[in-house]
Design an enzyme around this catalytic site. Structure first.
Site, PDB file in Angstrom:
ATOM      1  N   ARG A 102       0.915  -1.416   0.136  1.00 42.89           N
ATOM      2  CA  ARG A 102       0.083  -0.070  -0.225  1.00 42.89           C
ATOM      3  C   ARG A 102       0.929   1.114   0.017  1.00 42.89           C
ATOM      4  O   ARG A 102       1.693   1.874   1.046  1.00 42.89           O
ATOM      5  CB  ARG A 102      -0.745   0.192   1.145  1.00 42.89           C
ATOM      6  CG  ARG A 102      -1.837   1.479   1.308  1.00 42.89           C
ATOM      7  CD  ARG A 102      -3.115   1.148   2.535  1.00 42.89           C
ATOM      8  NE  ARG A 102      -3.786   0.740   1.721  1.00 42.89           N
ATOM      9  CZ  ARG A 102      -5.668   1.276   2.847  1.00 42.89           C
ATOM     10  NH1 ARG A 102      -5.967   1.623   3.669  1.00 42.89           N
ATOM     11  NH2 ARG A 102      -6.014   0.281   2.179  1.00 42.89           N
ATOM     12  N   HIS A 129      -7.444   1.105  -6.658  1.00 45.45           N
ATOM     13  CA  HIS A 129      -7.976   0.120  -4.546  1.00 45.45           C
ATOM     14  C   HIS A 129      -8.518  -0.851  -5.854  1.00 45.45           C
ATOM     15  O   HIS A 129      -9.666  -1.251  -5.532  1.00 45.45           O
ATOM     16  CB  HIS A 129      -8.802   0.827  -4.120  1.00 45.45           C
ATOM     17  CG  HIS A 129      -8.192   0.786  -2.848  1.00 45.45           C
ATOM     18  ND1 HIS A 129      -7.725  -0.779  -2.462  1.00 45.45           N
ATOM     19  CD2 HIS A 129      -9.143   0.631  -1.903  1.00 45.45           C
ATOM     20  CE1 HIS A 129      -7.512  -1.258  -0.669  1.00 45.45           C
ATOM     21  NE2 HIS A 129      -8.665  -0.288  -0.334  1.00 45.45           N
ATOM     22  N   GLN A 132     -10.314  -3.353  -3.448  1.00 49.54           N
ATOM     23  CA  GLN A 132     -11.657  -3.015  -3.006  1.00 49.54           C
ATOM     24  C   GLN A 132     -12.848  -3.505  -3.582  1.00 49.54           C
ATOM     25  O   GLN A 132     -13.486  -3.415  -3.173  1.00 49.54           O
ATOM     26  CB  GLN A 132     -11.681  -1.494  -2.284  1.00 49.54           C
ATOM     27  CG  GLN A 132     -13.091  -0.857  -1.237  1.00 49.54           C
ATOM     28  CD  GLN A 132     -13.540  -1.280  -0.121  1.00 49.54           C
ATOM     29  OE1 GLN A 132     -12.614  -1.250   0.913  1.00 49.54           O
ATOM     30  NE2 GLN A 132     -14.304  -2.174  -0.203  1.00 49.54           N
ATOM     31  N   ASP A 217     -16.800   7.878  -2.014  1.00 45.48           N
ATOM     32  CA  ASP A 217     -15.653   7.764  -1.120  1.00 45.48           C
ATOM     33  C   ASP A 217     -15.295   9.146  -0.557  1.00 45.48           C
ATOM     34  O   ASP A 217     -15.842   9.950  -0.631  1.00 45.48           O
ATOM     35  CB  ASP A 217     -14.420   7.128  -1.856  1.00 45.48           C
ATOM     36  CG  ASP A 217     -13.124   7.162  -1.034  1.00 45.48           C
ATOM     37  OD1 ASP A 217     -13.145   6.596  -0.033  1.00 45.48           O
ATOM     38  OD2 ASP A 217     -12.268   6.715  -1.635  1.00 45.48           O
ATOM     39  N   CYS A 257     -15.982   2.491   0.719  1.00 40.20           N
ATOM     40  CA  CYS A 257     -15.054   1.305   0.790  1.00 40.20           C
ATOM     41  C   CYS A 257     -14.461   1.387   2.317  1.00 40.20           C
ATOM     42  O   CYS A 257     -13.932   0.643   2.919  1.00 40.20           O
ATOM     43  CB  CYS A 257     -13.916   1.311   0.074  1.00 40.20           C
ATOM     44  SG  CYS A 257     -13.644   3.223   0.503  1.00 40.20           S
ATOM     45  N   ARG A 285     -13.984  -7.371   2.005  1.00 43.75           N
ATOM     46  CA  ARG A 285     -12.793  -7.864   2.039  1.00 43.75           C
ATOM     47  C   ARG A 285     -11.974  -9.839   2.686  1.00 43.75           C
ATOM     48  O   ARG A 285     -11.244  -9.764   1.814  1.00 43.75           O
ATOM     49  CB  ARG A 285     -12.160  -7.103   2.831  1.00 43.75           C
ATOM     50  CG  ARG A 285     -12.844  -5.195   2.477  1.00 43.75           C
ATOM     51  CD  ARG A 285     -11.721  -4.895   0.610  1.00 43.75           C
ATOM     52  NE  ARG A 285     -11.011  -4.403   1.008  1.00 43.75           N
ATOM     53  CZ  ARG A 285      -9.756  -4.222   0.835  1.00 43.75           C
ATOM     54  NH1 ARG A 285     -10.234  -2.737   1.551  1.00 43.75           N
ATOM     55  NH2 ARG A 285      -7.991  -4.154   0.644  1.00 43.75           N
TER      56      ARG A 285
HETATM   57  N1  NVA Z   1      -9.957   7.381  -1.536  1.00 40.11           N
HETATM   58  C1  NVA Z   1      -9.049   6.456  -0.098  1.00 40.11           C
HETATM   59  C2  NVA Z   1      -9.906   5.356   0.076  1.00 40.11           C
HETATM   60  C3  NVA Z   1      -9.489   4.869   1.436  1.00 40.11           C
HETATM   61  C4  NVA Z   1     -10.206   3.635   2.056  1.00 40.11           C
HETATM   62  C5  NVA Z   1      -7.757   6.827   0.377  1.00 40.11           C
HETATM   63  O1  NVA Z   1      -7.393   6.616  -0.387  1.00 40.11           O
HETATM   64  O2  NVA Z   1      -7.529   7.373   0.879  1.00 40.11           O
HETATM   65  N1   CP Z   2     -11.276   0.074   2.852  1.00 41.07           N
HETATM   66  C1   CP Z   2      -9.885   0.052   2.845  1.00 41.07           C
HETATM   67  O1   CP Z   2      -9.311  -0.196   2.167  1.00 41.07           O
HETATM   68  O2   CP Z   2      -9.853   0.168   4.533  1.00 41.07           O
HETATM   69  P1   CP Z   2      -8.167   0.524   5.414  1.00 41.07           P
HETATM   70  O3   CP Z   2      -7.814   1.978   4.969  1.00 41.07           O
HETATM   71  O4   CP Z   2      -8.306   0.599   6.444  1.00 41.07           O
HETATM   72  O5   CP Z   2      -7.458  -0.494   4.668  1.00 41.07           O
END
Ligand code: NVA
Ligand code: CP
Length: 300
Positions: A102, A129, A132, A217, A257, A285
Site C-alpha cells: 500500500r 484500489h 476493494q 468515498d 469502502c 474484504r
Molecule cells: N480514497 C481513499 C480510500 C481509502 C480506503 C484513500 O485513498 O484514502
Molecule cells: N477500505 C479500506 O481499504 O480500508 P483500510 O484503509 O482500513 O484498509
C-alpha cells in the site's frame, strides 16, 4: 516463470473476475478450517499508509489458510531510508511467497512487481484500489446477483476508488454514471479506456437516476488532509443523501469502502440506513482476498 500479479483489476479477465467473486462467496458460506492451502507460506505486507480493513483482512485470510502475514512499515525497514525498490523487491521476494503493497505512487507497485519473483498485490495506491472492488462486487452479487447491465452511480471524487470502479465497469459490463465537481474528475486515460460504459452528469441527482448501486468515498483521501477545507467547499453538492437515494431504484444499494465521514460525502441517514451494505462490504474484504490469494498462490 513470471508470477501472476494483481496490481490492477485489469490484470484479470472478465471471466477470472467473476470466478473470484463466486469463489469468495463459496469460501464465505462454507468455511472449512481444515482447508489450509497456504500452510507455511508468508505474505509480506508493506504499508506506507494507514489501514484497518486491508491489514486485518489479509492477516486473517493468511491465518485461515494456514499461512502467516508479516507487517512491514517503511519507518522500520530500509525502504523508508531509500533502499532502491528494485533491490527491495528482489530481496523480499526471495524470502516470502507473496507481497502486498500500500503506497502513494502506482508506479511503486508496478516497479515492485517487475522485480519480484512472487506475486505482488496492490493494497491501494493513489491511482487504484482493486482489492476493494473485489469485495464491493462480491457484495453486489450476494445481494442482487450479477451486475452485468446494471447502473452504478459514483458521486464525489474521481479518485483511486473511482478509477477501480471504471475498471470494474469494463470487466463486468455495467454502466457507470459519474458526478464529480469540476477539477476532480477521474483521469482521462481511465475514462477513455472505458468508452461508452462511463457517463458524466452535471449533478449528483441526475447521475443517481435509475441507479442500482450508489457509491461514494471520502472527499479528501490519505495524503490530501491539508486540502480538507478546500474540498469541503468544492464537494458540498456531491453528497449521497436521502434525496439522491430516492432518485435511484427503490432497491438500490449503498456502498462505501470506509472509513467514512458522516455528514460530508454521505449522511448518517443513508450510511446507517436500510439500503446500506457497508459492513457486509467490509467483511467481504476477507473473503474476496482469500479467493485472490488462492488464485495467485495455489497451483491449479
Ligand atoms: N480514497 C481513499 C480510500 C481509502 C480506503 C484513500 O485513498 O484514502
Ligand atoms: N477500505 C479500506 O481499504 O480500508 P483500510 O484503509 O482500513 O484498509
Amino acid at each position: 516463470m513470471n508470477p501472476r500479479h494483481f496490481t490492477s483489476l485489469l490484470d484479470l479477465s472478465s471471466e477470472e473476475f467473476r470466478l473470484l467473486i463466486n469463489r469468495a462467496i463459496e469460501l464465505k458460506n462454507h468455511r472449512d478450517p481444515d482447508y489450509q492451502p497456504l500452510k507455511g507460506q508468508l505474505l509480506a505486507m508493506i504499508f506506507e499508509k494507514s489501514s484497518t480493513r486491508t491489514r486485518i483482512s489479509f492477516e486473517t485470510g493468511m491465518a485461515h489458510f494456514g499461512g502467516s502475514a508479516s507487517f512491514l512499515s517503511p519507518r522500520d525497514t530500509q525502504l523508508g531510508r531509500g533502499e532502491p525498490l528494485q533491490d527491495s523487491a528482489k530481496v523480499i521476494s526471495s524470502m516470502v511467497d507473496c507481497i502486498m503493497l500500500r503506497t502513494d505512487k502506482h508506479e511503486t507497485v508496478t516497479t515492485f512487481a517487475q522485480h519480484s519473483s512472487v506475486p505482488v498485490i496492490n493494497g491501494l495506491t493513489d491511482q487504484q484500489h482493486p482489492c476493494q472492488l473485489l469485495a464491493d462486487m462480491q457484495t453486489y452479487f450476494e445481494y442482487r446477483g450479477d451486475i452485468k447491465g446494471k447502473t452504478v452511480t459514483w458521486i464525489g471524487d474521481g479518485n483511486n476508488m473511482c478509477h477501480s470502479y471504471i475498471h470494474a465497469a469494463m470487466l463486468l459490463d455495467f454502466n457507470l454514471n459519474i458526478a464529480c465537481p469540476p477539477g476532480y474528475c477521474p483521469q482521462q486515460e481511465f475514462v477513455e479506456a472505458a468508452g461508452e460504459r462511463v457517463r458524466f452528469f452535471n449533478t449528483a441527482l441526475d447521475a443517481a437516476k435509475n441507479a442500482d448501486l450508489c457509491v461514494t468515498d471520502v472527499w479528501a483521501s490519505m495524503g490530501q488532509e491539508e486540502e480538507q477545507k478546500l474540498r469541503e467547499i468544492a464537494f458540498k453538492d456531491y453528497q449521497i443523501n436521502a434525496e439522491i437515494m430516492n432518485a435511484a431504484h427503490n432497491d438500490a444499494l449503498f456502498m462505501h469502502c470506509l472509513p467514512a465521514h458522516r455528514g460530508e460525502e454521505v449522511t448518517a441517514e443513508v450510511i446507517d440506513g436500510t439500503q446500506s451494505v457497508i459492513f457486509a462490504e467490509a467483511e467481504n474484504r476477507l473473503h474476496a482476498q482469500k479467493a485472490l490469494l488462492e488464485f495467485l498462490l495455489c497451483k491449479k
